[in-house]
Enzyme design. Sequence first.
Site, mmCIF file in Angstrom:
data_model
loop_
_atom_site.group_PDB
_atom_site.id
_atom_site.type_symbol
_atom_site.label_atom_id
_atom_site.label_comp_id
_atom_site.label_asym_id
_atom_site.label_seq_id
_atom_site.Cartn_x
_atom_site.Cartn_y
_atom_site.Cartn_z
ATOM 1 N N ASP A 168 23.131 -9.291 4.317
ATOM 2 C CA ASP A 168 21.397 -8.710 4.110
ATOM 3 C C ASP A 168 20.987 -7.716 3.731
ATOM 4 O O ASP A 168 19.285 -7.301 3.378
ATOM 5 C CB ASP A 168 20.959 -8.757 5.298
ATOM 6 C CG ASP A 168 21.475 -10.658 5.905
ATOM 7 O OD1 ASP A 168 21.353 -11.178 5.132
ATOM 8 O OD2 ASP A 168 21.406 -10.454 7.526
ATOM 9 N N LYS A 173 13.207 -8.928 10.257
ATOM 10 C CA LYS A 173 13.411 -9.721 9.208
ATOM 11 C C LYS A 173 13.630 -11.221 10.436
ATOM 12 O O LYS A 173 14.425 -10.805 10.957
ATOM 13 C CB LYS A 173 14.497 -9.769 7.955
ATOM 14 C CG LYS A 173 15.556 -9.868 8.782
ATOM 15 C CD LYS A 173 16.194 -10.759 8.729
ATOM 16 C CE LYS A 173 17.139 -10.838 8.701
ATOM 17 N NZ LYS A 173 18.321 -12.243 9.599
#
Length: 282
Positions: free
Chosen positions: A137, A12
């Site tokens: 996350d 990401k």
Amino acid sequence: MAVRLSLPAPAKLNLFLHILGRRADGYHELQTLFQFLDHGDELHFETREDGQVRLHTEIAGVPHDGNLIVRAARVLQEASGSTQGVDIWLDKRLPMGGGIGGGSSDAATTLLALNHLWNLGWDEDRIAALGLRLGADVPVFTRGRAAFAEGVGEKLTPVDIPEPWYLVVVPQVLVSTAEIFSDPLLTRDSPAIKVRTVLEGDSRNDCQPVVERRYPEVRNALILLNKFVSARLTGTGGCVFGSFPNKAEADKVSALLPDHLQRFVAKGSNVSMLHRKLETLV
């Protein structure tokens, strides 16, 4: 009979990162925008009937029981009451301490793979809540949608944003997130903003000045990449990136960078390649 499954663990990017303040518990209130890359690790799973969780790939400096993959499997095993176990192999492509989510993504892929292999039937919200216990996350990876994140990163609002190509440079450093967030010079009073403001270009990464000061390799990578494109740090780094309208332009700039700089080109995606793969499973 053992059942096998292979799934990706995508990288990401944090397209921006603003730190709004520090909470009483020591964590930081922040805003960020996550987008996935069609690039990442690959995990291979095989069920076992004796309840053992075994990761067969060693990661330098990470003890077996402390690896997020193993921890994810065991926390799901405990929370679900499953008596099944699993053998896991990891093809590691994402750097540690890179700010592109390698460990968190591996943990999320493990949760989703075992939810499928162990026939648990957990829904997205339940898996995300469990993932949050492993790291702030992890939920964005379990949900698999590009998102505007608030709180400590766990309050996610899905977004539909442009999907450019990215050139990601990987300085050979291991950035300590804890050190960056404890640095006295870190900006901790950024005002809250809207997604629209980010897309209009009025944003930054509050961690970048601190990381540049502490890690010259990151600063040098930013200087080099900024010669060709507007470059930025992702997360707490050390990876830096620039965006391009197509693969050809990203590849062209990549070819101009010094040979010693590790880098890769990947397409941005609002739906992670993990979730695209999961949708094909029956």
